[in-house]
Write an enzyme that holds these catalytic residues in place. Structure first.
Site, PDB file in Angstrom:
ATOM      1  N   TYR A  76      -6.019  -8.111  16.834  1.00  0.00           N
ATOM      2  CA  TYR A  76      -6.873  -7.924  15.662  1.00  0.00           C
ATOM      3  C   TYR A  76      -7.105  -9.243  14.926  1.00  0.00           C
ATOM      4  O   TYR A  76      -8.232  -9.657  14.696  1.00  0.00           O
ATOM      5  CB  TYR A  76      -6.181  -6.990  14.650  1.00  0.00           C
ATOM      6  CG  TYR A  76      -6.193  -5.528  14.974  1.00  0.00           C
ATOM      7  CD1 TYR A  76      -7.090  -4.678  14.337  1.00  0.00           C
ATOM      8  CD2 TYR A  76      -5.287  -4.982  15.865  1.00  0.00           C
ATOM      9  CE1 TYR A  76      -7.083  -3.315  14.584  1.00  0.00           C
ATOM     10  CE2 TYR A  76      -5.271  -3.619  16.118  1.00  0.00           C
ATOM     11  CZ  TYR A  76      -6.170  -2.794  15.478  1.00  0.00           C
ATOM     12  OH  TYR A  76      -6.160  -1.455  15.730  1.00  0.00           O
TER      13      TYR A  76
ATOM     14  N   CYS B 123      -6.121  -7.216   4.806  1.00  0.00           N
ATOM     15  CA  CYS B 123      -7.410  -6.523   4.940  1.00  0.00           C
ATOM     16  C   CYS B 123      -8.453  -6.929   3.901  1.00  0.00           C
ATOM     17  O   CYS B 123      -9.600  -7.209   4.252  1.00  0.00           O
ATOM     18  CB  CYS B 123      -7.224  -5.008   4.799  1.00  0.00           C
ATOM     19  SG  CYS B 123      -5.679  -4.364   5.391  1.00  0.00           S
TER      20      CYS B 123
ATOM     21  N   HIS C 154     -33.554   8.610  11.729  1.00  0.00           N
ATOM     22  CA  HIS C 154     -34.318   7.585  12.432  1.00  0.00           C
ATOM     23  C   HIS C 154     -35.032   6.672  11.449  1.00  0.00           C
ATOM     24  O   HIS C 154     -35.554   7.163  10.451  1.00  0.00           O
ATOM     25  CB  HIS C 154     -35.324   8.290  13.352  1.00  0.00           C
ATOM     26  CG  HIS C 154     -36.105   7.341  14.191  1.00  0.00           C
ATOM     27  ND1 HIS C 154     -35.547   6.666  15.252  1.00  0.00           N
ATOM     28  CD2 HIS C 154     -37.398   6.954  14.101  1.00  0.00           C
ATOM     29  CE1 HIS C 154     -36.472   5.892  15.789  1.00  0.00           C
ATOM     30  NE2 HIS C 154     -37.597   6.046  15.124  1.00  0.00           N
TER      31      HIS C 154
ATOM     32  N   GLU D   1     -27.936   6.797  14.923  1.00  0.00           N
ATOM     33  CA  GLU D   1     -28.555   7.935  15.607  1.00  0.00           C
ATOM     34  C   GLU D   1     -28.174   7.974  17.090  1.00  0.00           C
ATOM     35  O   GLU D   1     -28.242   9.030  17.718  1.00  0.00           O
ATOM     36  CB  GLU D   1     -30.072   7.940  15.429  1.00  0.00           C
ATOM     37  CG  GLU D   1     -30.807   6.825  16.154  1.00  0.00           C
ATOM     38  CD  GLU D   1     -32.316   6.857  15.906  1.00  0.00           C
ATOM     39  OE1 GLU D   1     -32.917   7.942  15.958  1.00  0.00           O
ATOM     40  OE2 GLU D   1     -32.899   5.781  15.657  1.00  0.00           O
TER      41      GLU D   1
ATOM     42  N   GLU E  87     -10.534 -11.432  14.627  1.00  0.00           N
ATOM     43  CA  GLU E  87     -11.224 -11.418  13.331  1.00  0.00           C
ATOM     44  C   GLU E  87     -11.381 -12.843  12.788  1.00  0.00           C
ATOM     45  O   GLU E  87     -12.459 -13.238  12.341  1.00  0.00           O
ATOM     46  CB  GLU E  87     -10.449 -10.538  12.351  1.00  0.00           C
ATOM     47  CG  GLU E  87     -10.511  -9.071  12.744  1.00  0.00           C
ATOM     48  CD  GLU E  87      -9.786  -8.124  11.794  1.00  0.00           C
ATOM     49  OE1 GLU E  87     -10.089  -6.923  11.845  1.00  0.00           O
ATOM     50  OE2 GLU E  87      -8.930  -8.578  11.021  1.00  0.00           O
TER      51      GLU E  87
ATOM     52  N   LYS F  54      -9.488 -10.732   3.834  1.00  0.00           N
ATOM     53  CA  LYS F  54     -10.093 -10.946   5.169  1.00  0.00           C
ATOM     54  C   LYS F  54     -11.510 -10.384   5.219  1.00  0.00           C
ATOM     55  O   LYS F  54     -12.441 -11.042   5.667  1.00  0.00           O
ATOM     56  CB  LYS F  54      -9.189 -10.292   6.236  1.00  0.00           C
ATOM     57  CG  LYS F  54      -9.615 -10.404   7.684  1.00  0.00           C
ATOM     58  CD  LYS F  54     -10.600  -9.376   8.158  1.00  0.00           C
ATOM     59  CE  LYS F  54     -10.269  -7.950   7.860  1.00  0.00           C
ATOM     60  NZ  LYS F  54      -9.188  -7.350   8.605  1.00  0.00           N
TER      61      LYS F  54
ATOM     62  N   SER G 157       0.832  -1.216   0.000  1.00  0.00           N
ATOM     63  CA  SER G 157       0.000   0.000   0.000  1.00  0.00           C
ATOM     64  C   SER G 157       0.864   1.263   0.000  1.00  0.00           C
ATOM     65  O   SER G 157       0.631   2.185  -0.791  1.00  0.00           O
ATOM     66  CB  SER G 157      -0.912  -0.006   1.221  1.00  0.00           C
ATOM     67  OG  SER G 157      -1.732  -1.147   1.188  1.00  0.00           O
TER      68      SER G 157
ATOM     69  N   CYS H 247      -2.002  -5.952   2.547  1.00  0.00           N
ATOM     70  CA  CYS H 247      -3.414  -5.547   2.586  1.00  0.00           C
ATOM     71  C   CYS H 247      -4.213  -6.191   1.459  1.00  0.00           C
ATOM     72  O   CYS H 247      -5.265  -6.777   1.686  1.00  0.00           O
ATOM     73  CB  CYS H 247      -3.525  -4.027   2.521  1.00  0.00           C
ATOM     74  SG  CYS H 247      -5.207  -3.458   2.323  1.00  0.00           S
TER      75      CYS H 247
HETATM   76  P1  NDP Z   1      -1.871  -7.494  17.692  1.00  0.00           P
HETATM   77  O1  NDP Z   1      -0.770  -6.578  18.021  1.00  0.00           O
HETATM   78  O2  NDP Z   1      -3.218  -6.937  17.397  1.00  0.00           O
HETATM   79  O3  NDP Z   1      -2.039  -8.545  18.864  1.00  0.00           O
HETATM   80  C1  NDP Z   1      -0.975  -9.354  19.230  1.00  0.00           C
HETATM   81  C2  NDP Z   1      -1.446 -10.354  20.243  1.00  0.00           C
HETATM   82  O4  NDP Z   1      -0.426 -11.314  20.435  1.00  0.00           O
HETATM   83  C3  NDP Z   1      -1.752  -9.754  21.585  1.00  0.00           C
HETATM   84  O5  NDP Z   1      -2.858 -10.397  22.129  1.00  0.00           O
HETATM   85  C4  NDP Z   1      -0.486 -10.037  22.385  1.00  0.00           C
HETATM   86  O6  NDP Z   1      -0.744 -10.307  23.740  1.00  0.00           O
HETATM   87  C5  NDP Z   1       0.017 -11.319  21.774  1.00  0.00           C
HETATM   88  N1  NDP Z   1       1.478 -11.387  21.732  1.00  0.00           N
HETATM   89  C6  NDP Z   1       2.322 -10.408  21.380  1.00  0.00           C
HETATM   90  N2  NDP Z   1       3.599 -10.845  21.446  1.00  0.00           N
HETATM   91  C7  NDP Z   1       3.550 -12.134  21.852  1.00  0.00           C
HETATM   92  C8  NDP Z   1       4.524 -13.127  22.120  1.00  0.00           C
HETATM   93  N3  NDP Z   1       5.812 -12.851  22.019  1.00  0.00           N
HETATM   94  N4  NDP Z   1       4.102 -14.351  22.523  1.00  0.00           N
HETATM   95  C9  NDP Z   1       2.793 -14.616  22.655  1.00  0.00           C
HETATM   96  N5  NDP Z   1       1.831 -13.701  22.432  1.00  0.00           N
HETATM   97  C10 NDP Z   1       2.196 -12.480  22.033  1.00  0.00           C
HETATM   98  O7  NDP Z   1      -1.310  -8.396  16.484  1.00  0.00           O
HETATM   99  P2  NDP Z   1      -2.002  -9.151  15.281  1.00  0.00           P
HETATM  100  O8  NDP Z   1      -1.025 -10.176  14.874  1.00  0.00           O
HETATM  101  O9  NDP Z   1      -3.389  -9.545  15.606  1.00  0.00           O
HETATM  102  O10 NDP Z   1      -2.045  -8.028  14.158  1.00  0.00           O
HETATM  103  C11 NDP Z   1      -0.856  -7.344  13.777  1.00  0.00           C
HETATM  104  C12 NDP Z   1      -1.163  -5.921  13.396  1.00  0.00           C
HETATM  105  O11 NDP Z   1      -1.798  -5.896  12.121  1.00  0.00           O
HETATM  106  C13 NDP Z   1      -2.123  -5.215  14.329  1.00  0.00           C
HETATM  107  O12 NDP Z   1      -1.477  -4.629  15.402  1.00  0.00           O
HETATM  108  C14 NDP Z   1      -2.759  -4.200  13.432  1.00  0.00           C
HETATM  109  O13 NDP Z   1      -1.976  -3.037  13.447  1.00  0.00           O
HETATM  110  C15 NDP Z   1      -2.721  -4.827  12.064  1.00  0.00           C
HETATM  111  N6  NDP Z   1      -4.047  -5.364  11.698  1.00  0.00           N
HETATM  112  C16 NDP Z   1      -5.080  -4.498  11.571  1.00  0.00           C
HETATM  113  C17 NDP Z   1      -6.338  -4.939  11.241  1.00  0.00           C
HETATM  114  C18 NDP Z   1      -7.447  -3.967  11.131  1.00  0.00           C
HETATM  115  O14 NDP Z   1      -7.180  -2.767  10.999  1.00  0.00           O
HETATM  116  N7  NDP Z   1      -8.710  -4.392  11.204  1.00  0.00           N
HETATM  117  C19 NDP Z   1      -6.608  -6.351  10.988  1.00  0.00           C
HETATM  118  C20 NDP Z   1      -5.454  -7.199  11.185  1.00  0.00           C
HETATM  119  C21 NDP Z   1      -4.234  -6.710  11.521  1.00  0.00           C
HETATM  120  P3  NDP Z   1      -0.968  -9.198  24.876  1.00  0.00           P
HETATM  121  O15 NDP Z   1      -1.832  -8.119  24.311  1.00  0.00           O
HETATM  122  O16 NDP Z   1      -1.591  -9.952  25.955  1.00  0.00           O
HETATM  123  O17 NDP Z   1       0.378  -8.677  25.186  1.00  0.00           O
END
Ligand code: NDP
Length: 450
Positions: A179, A49, A439, A444, A183, A52, A16, A44
């Site tokens: 995320y 995105c 409405h 709303e 999802e 998905k 992107s 993406c």
């Molecule tokens: P996220 O950052 O959303 O979540 C990561 C998860 O993994 C958290 O629950 C975290 O736990 C856990 N985690 C992080 N590090 C470790 C580790 N070393 N060992 C075990 N667990 C771990 O990551 P995603 O992979 O879901 O998505 C990546 C990014 O992609 C997002 O941050 C977002 O920016 C982007 N994205 C955006 C979307 C959207 O806009 N709709 C859709 C999909 C992705 P804890 O929180 O407990 O620390």
């Protein structure tokens, strides 16, 4: 401009951010080349995105078809054909890849479909051995799923592979509470999988307002998604029948058909030759850049996930646009405003949010007013679906400005985009109240909160 260089700009990574930057730079008159080792479009378009969201639409039919009966529609027995949906999605991804390529070619951007490495000052070597020079280099190589290391981790999939499965897994374990985990939990749950989410903490969607997170957790549990909190993987063993025996800390081993890891994403900076020219990297391997996306080397810039600022497509696009306008345009250089970025989680139901959470606002501003609407959408009432939406509005008590809106309900991301303009513009609760409601809608609620 290309004076003694082959190109004015060489972009590494056509996702992107890279696409936008290359196209806009070319429109400003620059001679541009771009390299992509995988597929034009990046995460993406190819495996994020876009496909998905198509799966989210597909998944929603499970409940829509069920609810249709309450609206008078008798529908015969419904079956779901994963392969048909998968192939439609994948062919649309190919169509979009073609459109992205066409846009760049129409702007006279030279595309190299191979890996590019920085091999010297202003010098890039392509996998084929071709060496080119460029006045500016833009690194827009994105990020990839982070997979923790444990015995048997080679048996897991990530979101990259989820789009290509041969069948919907009967039992899937999804690691992570962010995320992607939420999802895909919604998607697979609607397709009939038994979904278990495992996370290292007891928090899902860290950073979102706790009231929304609690609501999603409660609804997900009601839909049959199971959560294992505060645990991690000990090992995975592949069984003779292809299933996976999984040992999580504090749990007896259990069998799953797929294990998907969604524990964050790491910037793609290895093997690019960045160390050759001294580009400074951060702790996660991200390229450290200033407000204008310039790295520690003055002719190398970086945009998007590879900088690990905000890992969202629209942010990468803005960064690519700002870079191209600033370096190749006629106006003054400008930086992207990373404040007040709206975001959405396409969970089931979706979440959408902009601005400060209640906790952040209390810490930062002190006195805040919080308005809430906890409602059952009309469509759910008729359908007999006991699923409630929740909107939350955070207002700075000192000046009545709306500093945050947080929503979980059907269509929340579609509704929030408009409201995000109001929050970004600094409108007040009185401005919202002065706006007439449309409405009957869910939206709303935004102008009716008392
Ligand atoms: P996220 O950052 O959303 O979540 C990561 C998860 O993994 C958290 O629950 C975290 O736990 C856990 N985690 C992080 N590090 C470790 C580790 N070393 N060992 C075990 N667990 C771990 O990551 P995603 O992979 O879901 O998505 C990546 C990014 O992609 C997002 O941050 C977002 O920016 C982007 N994205 C955006 C979307 C959207 O806009 N709709 C859709 C999909 C992705 P804890 O929180 O407990 O620390």
């Amino acid at each position: 401009m290309a004076d003694s260089y082959d190109f004015d700009l060489f972009t590494i990574g056509i996702g992107s951010g890279g696409t936008r930057a290359s196209r806009v730079a070319a429109a400003h008159g620059a001679k541009v080349a771009a390299a992509e080792e995988f597929r034009v479009g990046g995460t993406c378009v190819i495996r994020g995105c876009v496909p998905k969201k198509m799966l989210v639409y597909g998944a929603h039919f499970a409940e829509d078809l069920e609810d249709a009966r309450q609206f008078g529609w008798d529908i015969g027995e419904c079956t779901f054909d994963w392969v048909r949906l998968r192939d439609h999605v994948l062919s649309d991804v190919t169509r979009l890849e073609g459109l992205h390529t066409e846009t760049l070619e129409n702007h006279q951007v030279t595309i190299f479909k191979e890996r590019a490495t920085i091999t010297g000052d202003h010098e890039i070597t392509l996998e084929s051995g071709k060496v080119v020079t460029a006045k500016y280099i833009l690194v827009a190589t994105g990020a990839r799923p982070f997979v923790p290391e444990f015995s048997g981790s080679e048996h897991v999939i990530t979101s990259n592979e989820a789009f290509h499965l041969d069948a919907v897994p009967e039992r899937i374990l999804i690691a992570g509470g962010g995320y992607i985990a939420n999802e895909f939990a919604g998607i697979f749950n609607q397709f009939g999988s038994k979904v278990t989410i495992v996370n290292r903490s007891d928090v899902i969607l860290r950073g979102y307002d706790p009231a929304l997170r609690d609501r999603l957790l409660q609804i997900s549990l009601t839909k049959g998604i199971e959560f294992c909190f505060n645990c991690s993987f000990e090992w995975i063993e592949k069984q003779e029948d292809g299933t996976l025996l999984v040992k999580l800390t504090g749990h007896e081993p259990r069998v799953f058909d797929q294990v998907m890891i969604a524990t964050g994403r790491v910037p793609n900076t290895e093997g690019l030759g960045l160390e050759t020219v001294g580009v400074e990297l951060g702790a996660k391997g991200e390229i450290i850049v200033d407000a204008f996306s310039r790295s520690s080397v003055d002719y190398i810039y970086a945009v998007g996930d590879v900088t690990d600022r905000v890992q969202l497509t629209p942010v990468a696009i803005r960064e690519g646009q700002a870079f191209a306008d600033s370096v190749f345009g006629k106006g003054e250089p400008y930086a992207v405003d990373h404040s007040c970025i709206p975001s959405a989680v396409f969970s089931h139901p979706p979440i959408a949010s902009v601005g400060m959470t209640e906790g952040e606002a209390r810490n930062k501003l002190g006195a805040v007013r919080v308005y809430q609407s906890d409602f059952r959408p009309m469509k759910h009432v008729v359908a007999g679906r006991n699923e409630r939406g929740l909107y939350k509005m955070i207002v700075d008590a000192a000046n009545d400005k709306v500093v945050g809106i947080h929503m979980i309900a059907p269509e929340a991301p579609e509704i929030l985009q408009g409201a995000a303009i109001a929050v970004k513009a600094g409108l007040t609760k009185a401005d919202f109240d002065a706006t007439m409601a449309i409405h009957p809608t869910m939206a709303e609620e935004l102008v009716l909160m008392k």
